[in-house]
Design an enzyme around this catalytic site. Structure first.
Site, PDB file in Angstrom:
ATOM      1  N   THR A  70     -40.552  24.587  -9.692  1.00  0.00           N
ATOM      2  CA  THR A  70     -40.653  23.287  -9.364  1.00  0.00           C
ATOM      3  C   THR A  70     -40.989  22.590 -10.595  1.00  0.00           C
ATOM      4  O   THR A  70     -41.388  22.870 -11.407  1.00  0.00           O
ATOM      5  CB  THR A  70     -41.977  22.941  -8.273  1.00  0.00           C
ATOM      6  OG1 THR A  70     -43.187  23.580  -8.893  1.00  0.00           O
ATOM      7  CG2 THR A  70     -41.804  24.137  -6.934  1.00  0.00           C
ATOM      8  N   HIS A  71     -40.420  21.277 -10.552  1.00  0.00           N
ATOM      9  CA  HIS A  71     -40.477  20.266 -11.513  1.00  0.00           C
ATOM     10  C   HIS A  71     -40.126  20.894 -12.817  1.00  0.00           C
ATOM     11  O   HIS A  71     -40.369  20.700 -13.964  1.00  0.00           O
ATOM     12  CB  HIS A  71     -42.163  20.041 -11.814  1.00  0.00           C
ATOM     13  CG  HIS A  71     -42.989  19.514 -10.716  1.00  0.00           C
ATOM     14  ND1 HIS A  71     -43.212  18.347 -10.240  1.00  0.00           N
ATOM     15  CD2 HIS A  71     -43.563  20.341  -9.688  1.00  0.00           C
ATOM     16  CE1 HIS A  71     -44.047  18.305  -9.261  1.00  0.00           C
ATOM     17  NE2 HIS A  71     -44.172  19.519  -8.852  1.00  0.00           N
ATOM     18  N   ASN A  77     -18.917  26.538 -23.788  1.00  0.00           N
ATOM     19  CA  ASN A  77     -19.403  25.392 -23.023  1.00  0.00           C
ATOM     20  C   ASN A  77     -19.094  25.406 -21.444  1.00  0.00           C
ATOM     21  O   ASN A  77     -18.064  25.928 -21.148  1.00  0.00           O
ATOM     22  CB  ASN A  77     -18.939  23.977 -23.794  1.00  0.00           C
ATOM     23  CG  ASN A  77     -19.630  23.549 -24.872  1.00  0.00           C
ATOM     24  OD1 ASN A  77     -20.656  24.240 -25.261  1.00  0.00           O
ATOM     25  ND2 ASN A  77     -18.868  23.096 -25.813  1.00  0.00           N
ATOM     26  N   LYS A 108     -19.648  27.899 -30.065  1.00  0.00           N
ATOM     27  CA  LYS A 108     -19.866  27.171 -28.590  1.00  0.00           C
ATOM     28  C   LYS A 108     -19.087  27.872 -27.607  1.00  0.00           C
ATOM     29  O   LYS A 108     -17.911  28.378 -27.712  1.00  0.00           O
ATOM     30  CB  LYS A 108     -19.658  25.760 -28.741  1.00  0.00           C
ATOM     31  CG  LYS A 108     -20.408  24.927 -29.593  1.00  0.00           C
ATOM     32  CD  LYS A 108     -22.011  25.060 -29.092  1.00  0.00           C
ATOM     33  CE  LYS A 108     -22.061  24.232 -27.683  1.00  0.00           C
ATOM     34  NZ  LYS A 108     -22.288  22.957 -28.038  1.00  0.00           N
ATOM     35  N   SER A 114     -15.657  24.596 -28.461  1.00  0.00           N
ATOM     36  CA  SER A 114     -15.590  23.322 -29.393  1.00  0.00           C
ATOM     37  C   SER A 114     -14.661  23.356 -30.473  1.00  0.00           C
ATOM     38  O   SER A 114     -14.418  24.436 -31.079  1.00  0.00           O
ATOM     39  CB  SER A 114     -17.182  23.339 -29.938  1.00  0.00           C
ATOM     40  OG  SER A 114     -17.206  22.248 -31.170  1.00  0.00           O
ATOM     41  N   TYR A 155      -9.891  -5.983  13.538  1.00  0.00           N
ATOM     42  CA  TYR A 155      -8.860  -5.392  12.148  1.00  0.00           C
ATOM     43  C   TYR A 155      -8.990  -6.579  11.249  1.00  0.00           C
ATOM     44  O   TYR A 155      -8.944  -7.919  11.477  1.00  0.00           O
ATOM     45  CB  TYR A 155      -7.498  -5.053  12.411  1.00  0.00           C
ATOM     46  CG  TYR A 155      -6.674  -4.812  11.028  1.00  0.00           C
ATOM     47  CD1 TYR A 155      -6.887  -3.526  10.677  1.00  0.00           C
ATOM     48  CD2 TYR A 155      -5.978  -5.617  10.562  1.00  0.00           C
ATOM     49  CE1 TYR A 155      -6.262  -3.258   9.338  1.00  0.00           C
ATOM     50  CE2 TYR A 155      -5.125  -5.493   9.268  1.00  0.00           C
ATOM     51  CZ  TYR A 155      -5.373  -4.049   8.775  1.00  0.00           C
ATOM     52  OH  TYR A 155      -4.885  -3.609   7.624  1.00  0.00           O
ATOM     53  N   GLU A 180     -19.976  21.093 -15.687  1.00  0.00           N
ATOM     54  CA  GLU A 180     -20.193  19.768 -15.950  1.00  0.00           C
ATOM     55  C   GLU A 180     -19.086  18.766 -15.257  1.00  0.00           C
ATOM     56  O   GLU A 180     -19.767  17.483 -14.921  1.00  0.00           O
ATOM     57  CB  GLU A 180     -20.215  19.395 -17.373  1.00  0.00           C
ATOM     58  CG  GLU A 180     -21.132  20.315 -18.177  1.00  0.00           C
ATOM     59  CD  GLU A 180     -20.756  20.364 -19.817  1.00  0.00           C
ATOM     60  OE1 GLU A 180     -21.746  19.753 -20.474  1.00  0.00           O
ATOM     61  OE2 GLU A 180     -19.905  20.752 -20.283  1.00  0.00           O
ATOM     62  N   SER A 185       1.002  -1.115   0.004  1.00  0.00           N
ATOM     63  CA  SER A 185      -0.095  -0.175  -0.029  1.00  0.00           C
ATOM     64  C   SER A 185       0.931   1.227   0.002  1.00  0.00           C
ATOM     65  O   SER A 185       0.320   2.323  -0.028  1.00  0.00           O
ATOM     66  CB  SER A 185      -0.944  -0.106   1.327  1.00  0.00           C
ATOM     67  OG  SER A 185      -0.236  -0.016   2.323  1.00  0.00           O
ATOM     68  N   ASN A 198      -2.165  -1.549  13.632  1.00  0.00           N
ATOM     69  CA  ASN A 198      -3.533  -1.583  13.547  1.00  0.00           C
ATOM     70  C   ASN A 198      -3.905  -0.291  14.230  1.00  0.00           C
ATOM     71  O   ASN A 198      -4.751   0.606  13.616  1.00  0.00           O
ATOM     72  CB  ASN A 198      -4.307  -2.623  14.104  1.00  0.00           C
ATOM     73  CG  ASN A 198      -4.023  -4.043  13.291  1.00  0.00           C
ATOM     74  OD1 ASN A 198      -3.454  -3.985  12.533  1.00  0.00           O
ATOM     75  ND2 ASN A 198      -4.469  -5.078  14.300  1.00  0.00           N
ATOM     76  N   LYS A 252      -8.095   3.703   2.182  1.00  0.00           N
ATOM     77  CA  LYS A 252      -7.384   4.815   2.189  1.00  0.00           C
ATOM     78  C   LYS A 252      -7.320   5.431   0.693  1.00  0.00           C
ATOM     79  O   LYS A 252      -7.533   6.805   0.611  1.00  0.00           O
ATOM     80  CB  LYS A 252      -5.950   4.674   2.546  1.00  0.00           C
ATOM     81  CG  LYS A 252      -5.892   4.779   3.820  1.00  0.00           C
ATOM     82  CD  LYS A 252      -4.320   4.395   4.450  1.00  0.00           C
ATOM     83  CE  LYS A 252      -4.394   2.946   4.433  1.00  0.00           C
ATOM     84  NZ  LYS A 252      -5.218   2.525   5.298  1.00  0.00           N
ATOM     85  N   GLN A 291      -7.192  -2.030   4.528  1.00  0.00           N
ATOM     86  CA  GLN A 291      -6.506  -1.110   4.168  1.00  0.00           C
ATOM     87  C   GLN A 291      -6.950  -0.567   2.575  1.00  0.00           C
ATOM     88  O   GLN A 291      -6.292   0.439   2.176  1.00  0.00           O
ATOM     89  CB  GLN A 291      -5.216  -2.264   3.444  1.00  0.00           C
ATOM     90  CG  GLN A 291      -4.180  -1.478   2.547  1.00  0.00           C
ATOM     91  CD  GLN A 291      -2.945  -2.731   2.453  1.00  0.00           C
ATOM     92  OE1 GLN A 291      -2.427  -2.884   3.453  1.00  0.00           O
ATOM     93  NE2 GLN A 291      -2.667  -2.951   1.273  1.00  0.00           N
TER      94      GLN A 291
HETATM   95  N1  ARG Z   1      -1.262  -1.235   6.018  1.00  0.00           N
HETATM   96  C1  ARG Z   1      -2.293  -1.577   6.835  1.00  0.00           C
HETATM   97  C2  ARG Z   1      -3.633  -0.870   6.586  1.00  0.00           C
HETATM   98  O1  ARG Z   1      -3.625   0.217   6.008  1.00  0.00           O
HETATM   99  C3  ARG Z   1      -1.921  -1.379   8.279  1.00  0.00           C
HETATM  100  C4  ARG Z   1      -1.211  -2.305   8.846  1.00  0.00           C
HETATM  101  C5  ARG Z   1      -1.866  -3.497   9.419  1.00  0.00           C
HETATM  102  N2  ARG Z   1      -1.740  -4.750   9.083  1.00  0.00           N
HETATM  103  C6  ARG Z   1      -1.873  -5.825   9.608  1.00  0.00           C
HETATM  104  N3  ARG Z   1      -1.589  -6.862   8.717  1.00  0.00           N
HETATM  105  N4  ARG Z   1      -2.321  -5.903  10.619  1.00  0.00           N
HETATM  106  O2  ARG Z   1      -4.741  -1.352   6.866  1.00  0.00           O
END
Ligand code: ARG
Length: 465
Positions: free
Chosen positions: A154-155, A284, A282, A276, A316, A289, A22, A109, A324, A321
């Site tokens: 409205t509508h 735009n 145009k 365009s 956990y 959008e 990660s 964790n 993120k 993971q």
């Molecule tokens: N990189 C992991 C995460 O973002 C955190 C590490 C915990 N990993 C584990 N195998 N206990 O969740």
């Protein structure tokens, strides 16, 4: 480097290594990871696990990591599993043997929870500032045309006339609620998880309150298992972000319509529009959008994490993971969209004559006429029916409200009295809507002033980092 090799006879396969890594995205957390590690090193010193010397070495190394991690070269060739592993490997490189003790009683964790909370707190504040900037741009745009009349819909059918600032103040209210939702999400994130261990709590006499003070957290978490399994605080932000995106998308949709040739009473500035490649005429509304389009990404992030979390057993699981990338993308997207919407609002101009014309010709005054009769004691349903007949007759004979006079109204139905003719101008009926929250001119003036005061309070309550 691995933080867990001892139990294994064989290392991970190349594919699994790549599959589970990660670092390429969670490196965004590195400043938070270093900050948390410093606070944890302080805690280890207080517990006597680190001596002064070891603590000094670790601190100097963390300092160096913090500075170097701002440069791309710091990550060259790094194949660490995640950002926490990278920081510990560099600690070993820079602090030598002292680094062996930094992870005493600590789990990734709780570390990932801490880092995410630290990172999110600042992103939320940045987002709150951007919401405030957009509110200000909308208030300015409203105050530039304080008396302009536009049709309210409205509508998507012309309904009743409103003042231009009254329309914009609706979005100000939505954005204020967005600001409040962000503030609530910040409060939920602002709880210190360190000292929870992997799931069962720290096996060391760690002063969690002191760490919380050092890292400026409002409180400490109260259950170690909850810490390892909880991503509610991320979901809270993603919900707040999704609602911002929803509001921006609706405003974008309005303005795309209002600036079209068919509506024709809003003009977007050149710097936020594009042409365009084929059609020379145009202009735009691509910025709007894209604001509307990017909403899908933010909703997607919210629903991805929602689904991700739903079947996970306590506590956990590595699935988590995957939170993120959703979080990072949503935060960046919503901030970009807010900034774009602010620029569009700053450059937009109204054509008040066109919007008022649209409000005057579309029988938006029908409700005003019916209510005038009701104020004089006429039962509202009969008044409604009478004005309905007037509209039907006008539609059939091609008459607009302005084509009627006091005399022709009275000839149409004796219930119409001379003073009713004034209500054929949408500005007249508006004057009756002075109850708080309505589009009466005095009510709108008061609402604008009130919104300015609320904006100042929002700004005062958002820290600058
Ligand atoms: N990189 C992991 C995460 O973002 C955190 C590490 C915990 N990993 C584990 N195998 N206990 O969740």
């Amino acid at each position: 480097m691995k933080l867990w090799g001892g139990r294994f006879a064989a290392g991970p396969s190349e594919l699994f290594d790549r599959f589970s890594r990660s670092l390429h995205f969670d490196r965004k957390l590195i400043q938070a990871d270093v900050r948390g590690s410093k606070a944890f090193a302080n805690a280890l010193l207080r517990m006597g696990i680190l001596n002064d010397d070891e603590h000094r070495h670790i601190f100097a190394a963390l300092q160096r990591i913090e500075a170097e991690s701002r440069e791309e070269a710091f990550y060259a060739g790094a194949t660490d599993e995640d950002v926490h592993t990278l920081v510990i490997r560099k600690l070993h490189e820079y602090a030598g043997a002292a680094a062996e003790k930094i992870h005493t009683g600590r789990s990734r964790n709780e570390q990932v929870s801490l880092d995410t909370r630290l990172w999110l707190r600042e992103e939320i504040d940045a987002t709150r500032h951007q919401v405030a900037s957009l509110i200000e741009a909308l208030l300015n745009l409203g105050e530039r045309y304080p008396d302009a009349v536009i049709p309210g819909f409205t509508h998507l059918r012309r309904a009743q006339a409103v003042l231009w600032p009254h329309y914009l103040l609706a979005y100000v209210d939505m954005l204020e609620r967005d600001w409040q939702r962000l503030t609530e999400a910040r409060a939920r994130a602002n709880v210190m998880p360190l000292g929870s261990g992997a799931l069962a709590g720290s096996g060391f006499p760690i002063d969690r309150e002191q760490i919380a003070r050092e890292l400026e957290f409002e409180a400490t978490t109260t259950n170690s298992m909850d810490v390892s399994g909880d991503r509610d605080f991320v979901l809270d932000f993603l919900y707040a972000a999704s609602t911002i995106a929803l509001h921006l998308s609706r405003m974008a949709e309005d303005w795309i319509l209002y600036s079209s040739d068919e509506f024709g009473w809003l003009e977007l500035s050149d710097p936020v529009t594009s042409g365009s490649s084929l059609m020379p005429q145009k202009k735009n509304p691509d910025s709007l959008e894209l604001i509307r389009g990017k909403t899908g990404r933010v909703f997607g992030s919210f629903s991805a994490l929602y689904v991700l979390m739903k079947g996970l057993p306590m506590t956990y699981n590595r699935d988590m993971q995957e939170d993120k990338e959703q979080l990072f993308d949503a935060a960046e997207t919503v901030q970009l969209s807010l900034a774009m919407a602010t620029e569009v609002a700053r450059g937009a101009t109204l054509r008040p004559l066109v919007s008022e014309e649209a409000a005057a010709e579309g029988w938006l005054v029908a409700t005003d006429l019916a209510e005038a009769l009701a104020r004089e004691g006429f039962p509202f349903h009969s008044a409604h029916k009478l004005v309905g007949r007037l509209v039907l007759h006008s539609v059939e004979t091609g008459k607009k409200p302005g084509d009627w006079t006091a005399e022709s109204l009275a000839a149409f139905a004796p219930e119409f009295r001379p003073e009713h003719a004034a209500l054929l101008d949408p500005r007249e009926g508006m004057k009756t809507r002075e109850a708080k929250g309505g589009t009466g001119p005095s009510a709108v003036r008061a609402a604008l002033a009130n919104a300015r005061a609320r904006l100042a309070a929002m700004r005062e309550r958002t820290p600058i980092h």
